[in-house]
Structures are given as structure tokens and as C-alpha cells.
Design an enzyme around this catalytic site. Structure first.
Site, PDB file in Angstrom:
ATOM      1  N   HIS A 207     -20.246 -32.279  20.405  1.00  0.00           N
ATOM      2  CA  HIS A 207     -18.903 -31.765  20.696  1.00  0.00           C
ATOM      3  C   HIS A 207     -18.880 -30.403  21.372  1.00  0.00           C
ATOM      4  O   HIS A 207     -17.808 -29.884  21.672  1.00  0.00           O
ATOM      5  CB  HIS A 207     -18.070 -31.691  19.404  1.00  0.00           C
ATOM      6  CG  HIS A 207     -18.468 -30.567  18.488  1.00  0.00           C
ATOM      7  ND1 HIS A 207     -19.479 -30.675  17.577  1.00  0.00           N
ATOM      8  CD2 HIS A 207     -17.992 -29.304  18.347  1.00  0.00           C
ATOM      9  CE1 HIS A 207     -19.613 -29.542  16.902  1.00  0.00           C
ATOM     10  NE2 HIS A 207     -18.732 -28.678  17.361  1.00  0.00           N
TER      11      HIS A 207
HETATM   12  C1  UD1 Z   1     -13.716 -26.191  17.172  1.00  0.00           C
HETATM   13  C2  UD1 Z   1     -14.437 -24.858  17.175  1.00  0.00           C
HETATM   14  C3  UD1 Z   1     -15.937 -25.090  17.158  1.00  0.00           C
HETATM   15  C4  UD1 Z   1     -16.349 -25.997  16.012  1.00  0.00           C
HETATM   16  C5  UD1 Z   1     -15.513 -27.266  16.017  1.00  0.00           C
HETATM   17  C6  UD1 Z   1     -15.807 -28.032  14.762  1.00  0.00           C
HETATM   18  C7  UD1 Z   1     -13.256 -23.077  18.389  1.00  0.00           C
HETATM   19  C8  UD1 Z   1     -13.222 -22.262  19.621  1.00  0.00           C
HETATM   20  N1  UD1 Z   1     -14.142 -24.105  18.371  1.00  0.00           N
HETATM   21  O1  UD1 Z   1     -14.059 -26.850  18.365  1.00  0.00           O
HETATM   22  O2  UD1 Z   1     -16.605 -23.850  17.014  1.00  0.00           O
HETATM   23  O3  UD1 Z   1     -17.700 -26.301  16.139  1.00  0.00           O
HETATM   24  O4  UD1 Z   1     -14.114 -26.947  16.040  1.00  0.00           O
HETATM   25  O5  UD1 Z   1     -15.463 -29.357  14.851  1.00  0.00           O
HETATM   26  O6  UD1 Z   1     -12.516 -22.827  17.467  1.00  0.00           O
HETATM   27  N2  UD1 Z   1      -8.671 -32.635  18.844  1.00  0.00           N
HETATM   28  C9  UD1 Z   1      -8.076 -33.768  18.370  1.00  0.00           C
HETATM   29  N3  UD1 Z   1      -7.743 -33.826  17.043  1.00  0.00           N
HETATM   30  C10 UD1 Z   1      -7.980 -32.821  16.184  1.00  0.00           C
HETATM   31  C11 UD1 Z   1      -8.574 -31.656  16.686  1.00  0.00           C
HETATM   32  C12 UD1 Z   1      -8.924 -31.584  18.004  1.00  0.00           C
HETATM   33  O7  UD1 Z   1      -7.842 -34.719  19.113  1.00  0.00           O
HETATM   34  O8  UD1 Z   1      -7.666 -32.946  14.989  1.00  0.00           O
HETATM   35  C13 UD1 Z   1      -9.078 -32.592  20.264  1.00  0.00           C
HETATM   36  C14 UD1 Z   1      -8.006 -32.000  21.176  1.00  0.00           C
HETATM   37  O9  UD1 Z   1      -8.065 -32.680  22.381  1.00  0.00           O
HETATM   38  C15 UD1 Z   1      -8.507 -30.576  21.394  1.00  0.00           C
HETATM   39  C16 UD1 Z   1     -10.018 -30.727  21.324  1.00  0.00           C
HETATM   40  O10 UD1 Z   1     -10.235 -31.757  20.381  1.00  0.00           O
HETATM   41  O11 UD1 Z   1      -8.086 -30.021  22.604  1.00  0.00           O
HETATM   42  C17 UD1 Z   1     -10.732 -29.468  20.896  1.00  0.00           C
HETATM   43  O12 UD1 Z   1     -10.226 -28.983  19.658  1.00  0.00           O
HETATM   44  P1  UD1 Z   1     -10.371 -27.418  19.284  1.00  0.00           P
HETATM   45  O13 UD1 Z   1      -9.986 -27.195  17.871  1.00  0.00           O
HETATM   46  O14 UD1 Z   1      -9.724 -26.591  20.321  1.00  0.00           O
HETATM   47  O15 UD1 Z   1     -11.900 -27.133  19.456  1.00  0.00           O
HETATM   48  P2  UD1 Z   1     -13.138 -27.988  18.952  1.00  0.00           P
HETATM   49  O16 UD1 Z   1     -13.868 -28.486  20.150  1.00  0.00           O
HETATM   50  O17 UD1 Z   1     -12.708 -28.937  17.903  1.00  0.00           O
HETATM   51  N1  UDP Z   2     -19.035 -34.013   9.624  1.00  0.00           N
HETATM   52  C1  UDP Z   2     -18.318 -35.050   9.033  1.00  0.00           C
HETATM   53  N2  UDP Z   2     -18.037 -36.166   9.756  1.00  0.00           N
HETATM   54  C2  UDP Z   2     -18.474 -36.338  11.039  1.00  0.00           C
HETATM   55  C3  UDP Z   2     -19.204 -35.278  11.637  1.00  0.00           C
HETATM   56  C4  UDP Z   2     -19.460 -34.130  10.905  1.00  0.00           C
HETATM   57  O1  UDP Z   2     -17.943 -34.954   7.872  1.00  0.00           O
HETATM   58  O2  UDP Z   2     -18.188 -37.390  11.627  1.00  0.00           O
HETATM   59  C5  UDP Z   2     -19.265 -32.781   8.849  1.00  0.00           C
HETATM   60  C6  UDP Z   2     -20.695 -32.326   8.755  1.00  0.00           C
HETATM   61  O3  UDP Z   2     -21.374 -32.968   7.681  1.00  0.00           O
HETATM   62  C7  UDP Z   2     -20.553 -30.832   8.539  1.00  0.00           C
HETATM   63  C8  UDP Z   2     -19.309 -30.498   9.337  1.00  0.00           C
HETATM   64  O4  UDP Z   2     -18.608 -31.723   9.521  1.00  0.00           O
HETATM   65  O5  UDP Z   2     -20.314 -30.567   7.162  1.00  0.00           O
HETATM   66  C9  UDP Z   2     -19.712 -29.907  10.662  1.00  0.00           C
HETATM   67  O6  UDP Z   2     -18.614 -29.842  11.506  1.00  0.00           O
HETATM   68  P1  UDP Z   2     -18.736 -29.765  13.082  1.00  0.00           P
HETATM   69  O7  UDP Z   2     -20.021 -30.350  13.546  1.00  0.00           O
HETATM   70  O8  UDP Z   2     -17.480 -30.334  13.610  1.00  0.00           O
HETATM   71  O9  UDP Z   2     -18.669 -28.196  13.334  1.00  0.00           O
HETATM   72  P2  UDP Z   2     -19.774 -27.060  13.511  1.00  0.00           P
HETATM   73  O10 UDP Z   2     -20.591 -27.014  12.283  1.00  0.00           O
HETATM   74  O11 UDP Z   2     -20.573 -27.393  14.745  1.00  0.00           O
HETATM   75  O12 UDP Z   2     -18.973 -25.832  13.745  1.00  0.00           O
END
Ligand code: UD1
Ligand code: UDP
Length: 377
Positions: A207
Site C-alpha cells: 500500500h
Molecule cells: C495511511 C497512512 C500510512 C499507513 C496506512 C495504514 C498517512 C499519510 N498514511 O495510508 O502511513 O501505513 O494508512 O494502512 O496517514 N481508503 C478507502 N477506505 C478507507 C481508507 C482509505 O477506500 O477506509 C482509500 C481512499 O481511496 C484513500 C486511500 O485509500 O484516498 C488512502 O487512504 P489514506 O488514509 O489517505 O492513506 P493510506 O494510504 O491508507
Molecule cells: N492488517 C490486517 N489486515 C490486513 C492487513 C494488515 O489486520 O488485511 C494489520 C496488520 O496485522 C498490522 C496492521 O494491520 O497489525 C498494519 O497496518 P498497515 O500495514 O495498514 O499499516 P502500517 O503498519 O504500514 O502503517
């Protein structure tokens, strides 16, 4: 400090929930008054609700529903919403987690309102300012009043940035507390059967903007993953961020590859526990595979969690080196180079953090000597 002080936890994204659960439990055990503010940065049931259920987190006292947007739009909505909540509740301390935009916004709001803050997972550095998370970490650590550090390298990063040592406490990793709590429930068999996977399989999560946002990078990444799928069946519980771009680049279900919705916490870790290999760009998954002893290939040029390489099962790869690294990892299995797991990743970080916070609320002058071993009750 007021009598019966109030602690607010600001949570917004999937990894925040996992890190906060043990801290909320720890403070609850000490009788500290607390509440969760959900910013709504993540809002899909599979990115949010399922974590509250799996981790036993209490209902938030507020959900700001900020949703998705560009960095500026999302952060602006977070700032406005969080300022209102903090003014309404007047907390004595706000606890923020990790490195997401909700964390950054909360620390800025509190710094401007003069509300004290604690940062859980302080001190991690990738030294890569192209990552939004690195910007968030540096700003958050510059402004936090209590810096709660998960791995020892964080101590030297904060010292190098001039953070006064009296603010810093090495407390261990609460994400690992959550993993330990879930361990008795982590059975790969039901989820493996539901997904029709054979006994030997790999799991991938992808991601990071650097991997999935740009079509050329997404194509390179998908080529690497497809080459791994020639060696072993792979299931990819796909984060919503990558969905469209990675599908355009050819990451679609077929043959040895299975693309599914994100999984709930317990199901996901069950799958990881039974996997022969994990391919990821997640921060948390690097840590969880280290503790579960599952080989992990991280498709990134750097990591803010080098301890998962020196004391764990993690290796950094590029999309081009991924297939050969997968073949080696599948042949060799997991080995931890130092033979030792990271210090204080022992399942007791939540209680340690709670004790540091409670002592701070009481106005006790915590010395840095209490790092990691605050006095037990
Ligand atoms: C965010 C964090 C990242 C973290 C990740 C964990 C920031 C800058 N980034 O990234 O550090 O590793 O969360 O998962 O805060 N979206 C959905 N449904 C949701 C949430 C998001 O469809 O419930 C989609 C939307 O299109 C959105 C995109 O995901 O634009 C990105 O979501 P966003 O929260 O901005 O950043 P992440 O890539 O999730
Ligand atoms: N995780 C989950 N379901 C998934 C993918 C990840 O429960 O399908 C959990 C994972 O075990 C960890 C957390 O989500 O506890 C990590 O989140 P993510 O990778 O989105 O964020 P990051 O750690 O990179 O910020």
C-alpha cells in the site's frame, strides 16, 4: 494537574488501533479516565470497525469522519475537527500513535492549544523524507511532551535531534502486545480453508505510495509479485489505496494469485502465522513477522524498523530482486541473524506505557533511568 485527569487517544488508521489497544487496557487497569477520538481517516468496516471488535477497543467518544483526500485536504479537515474536540473535552494529555496524518494533525492542534501530548512509537526514522510518514514522525517527535520509544535505535535518533532525554522513555512495542494477546486465536486452518489455499502459501500486503501510486512503479512491483506466484500460491488482502492502480498493472486473481479484500486483524495474523513467506511494504507487518518467525521480504528501499532485520526475519528487496529473494527465503525458512528478538517486545509495553503516563499525570519526575522499567505497583 486536575483531579481525575482525562487522557484522549487520537486514532485514525488501521495500525493506530492495533498499537492503542494495549495502552487503553493498561490505563484502564490503573483507573485512568480516558476516551478514544476516531478521526475517520480509515472508515471502511474492514479498515476500522473490525479492529475495534477484534481488539476489544471501547466505542470512540467522537468520530470526526474526515475521510480521504489529498494530504492538504485531509490534514486540514483533521486540524479543524480535532481542535473542536480538544476544546470541547479539555484533556490533560492526548496520546498519538505512529506516523499517520491523524497523528500529525493531533500533535499540531495540541501544541497550538497548549495541551500536553505523548507519542507512542517515537524515534523511528527511515531518513527518507519522500515518505509522508517520515515527515509526520519528525514533526510529531519535535512537538511531543512524552516520547515513548519502541526500539532502542529510536533513543539515539531522538538524542541526535536534540530531544531532551527526560522526555524519552524506552517502553517496548505495543503492537507486539496485541499480537501476543491474539496468539491463542491465531489458527491458520479456517482462513486457509475459506480461501482455498494449500498448506504452503505466501501472503502479500502492498500500500505504500512509492509502490502503488505511480503506474510504472506499480507495474514493476506486479511483475515481481507475479514471478513469486510462479513459485508459491500467493494471497493478497489488498489495501484500498492500491486497488485500482495494481489491478491496471495486472494484479488480478488467477492461477496462483488471489486478490481479496483486507482481512480483519485475527484472520490476517492467522494467515501470516501459517505462511511460508510474507511480502510486504507495511511497517507493522515487518514487526509481526519477526515475532511470528515468518520470513518477510519488504519491498522498500529503506525501513524505519531496522531492528526487524538485525533481530528478525525481515529483508529489504526491490521489485527486481524480489523473485530470487523469495526463492531463497522459501528454501531457507526464517532465521534471526542475532538469534535474539528485539528488547522489550515482550507483551508488556502497554502496562509500561500506562505507568509512564500515570506517573506523568501525577507530576512525578520520571528520570530517563526509568526507561523500560518504571517501578511496578
Ligand atoms: C495511511 C497512512 C500510512 C499507513 C496506512 C495504514 C498517512 C499519510 N498514511 O495510508 O502511513 O501505513 O494508512 O494502512 O496517514 N481508503 C478507502 N477506505 C478507507 C481508507 C482509505 O477506500 O477506509 C482509500 C481512499 O481511496 C484513500 C486511500 O485509500 O484516498 C488512502 O487512504 P489514506 O488514509 O489517505 O492513506 P493510506 O494510504 O491508507
Ligand atoms: N492488517 C490486517 N489486515 C490486513 C492487513 C494488515 O489486520 O488485511 C494489520 C496488520 O496485522 C498490522 C496492521 O494491520 O497489525 C498494519 O497496518 P498497515 O500495514 O495498514 O499499516 P502500517 O503498519 O504500514 O502503517
Amino acid at each position: 494537574m486536575r483531579e481525575n485527569p482525562l487522557v484522549l487517544h487520537v486514532l485514525g488508521a488501521r495500525p493506530n488501533f492495533v498499537k492503542a489497544a494495549p495502552v487503553v487496557r493498561g490505563l484502564g487497569a490503573l483507573g485512568v479516565r480516558q476516551g478514544i477520538v476516531h478521526t475517520g481517516q480509515h472508515y471502511d468496516a474492514l479498515m476500522s470497525d473490525v479492529f475495534f471488535a477484534d481488539l476489544g477497543l471501547p466505542e470512540p467518544i467522537a468520530n470526526l469522519g474526515v475521510g480521504s483526500g489529498s494530504h492538504a485536504r485531509q490534514t486540514a479537515a483533521l486540524l479543524v475537527g480535532l481542535e473542536e474536540v480538544v476544546l470541547a473535552h479539555r484533556p490533560d494529555l492526548v496520546v498519538v500513535y505512529g506516523d499517520v496524518n491523524s497523528t500529525l494533525a493531533a500533535i499540531l492542534v495540541c501544541a497550538k492549544l497548549g495541551v500536553p501530548t505523548a507519542h507512542v512509537e517515537a524515534g523511528l526514522r527511515s531518513f527518507d523524507r519522500e515518505m509522508p510518514e517520515e515527515v509526520n514522525r519528525v514533526v510529531t517527535d519535535a512537538l511531543a511532551d512524552l516520547l515513548l520509544v519502541t526500539s532502542p535505535d529510536g533513543l539515539s535518533h531522538l538524542a541526535n535531534e536534540g530531544v531532551p532525554p527526560g522526555k524519552v522513555h524506552l517502553v517496548g512495542n505495543p503492537m507486539i502486545d496485541s499480537l501476543f494477546s491474539a496468539l491463542p486465536k491465531l489458527d491458520p486452518e479456517p482462513v486457509r480453508a475459506r480461501l482455498g489455499l494449500p498448506e504452503r502459501y505466501a501472503v502479500a500486503t502492498l500500500h505504500r505510495p512509492g509502490n502503488v501510486d505511480d503506474p510504472a512503479s506499480a507495474r514493476e512491483l506486479v511483475e515481481g509479485v507475479l514471478a513469486v506466484a510462479e513459485q508459491v500460491p500467493i494471497v493478497v488482502p489488498l489495501h484500498p489505496r492500491g486497488r485500482g492502480r495494481l489491478a491496471e498493472a495486472g494484479l488480478v486473481t488467477g492461477g496462483n494469485l488471489s486478490i481479496i479484500d483486507p482481512l480483519g486483524y485475527v484472520e490476517f495474523l492467522s494467515l501470516v502465522r501459517g505462511a511460508a513467506l510474507v511480502v510486504t511494504d507495511s511497517g507493522g507487518v515487518q514487526e509481526e513477522t519477526t515475532m511470528l518467525g515468518v520470513p518477510c521480504l519488504t519491498v522498500r528501499p529503506n525501513t524505519e524498523r531496522p531492528i526487524t532485520i538485525t533481530h528478525g526475519t525481515n529483508r529489504l528487496v526491490t521489485p527486481a530482486t524480489l523473485p530470487a529473494a523469495a526463492s531463497k527465503a522459501l528454501a531457507d525458512g526464517a532465521a534471526t541473524p542475532s538469534g535474539e528478538l528485539p528488547p522489550l517486545w515482550d507483551g508488556a509495553a502497554g502496562p509500561r506505557i500506562a505507568r509512564v503516563i500515570e506517573a506523568w499525570l501525577r507530576g512525578d519526575n520520571l528520570s530517563p533511568a526509568s526507561h523500560g522499567t518504571p517501578p511496578t505497583a
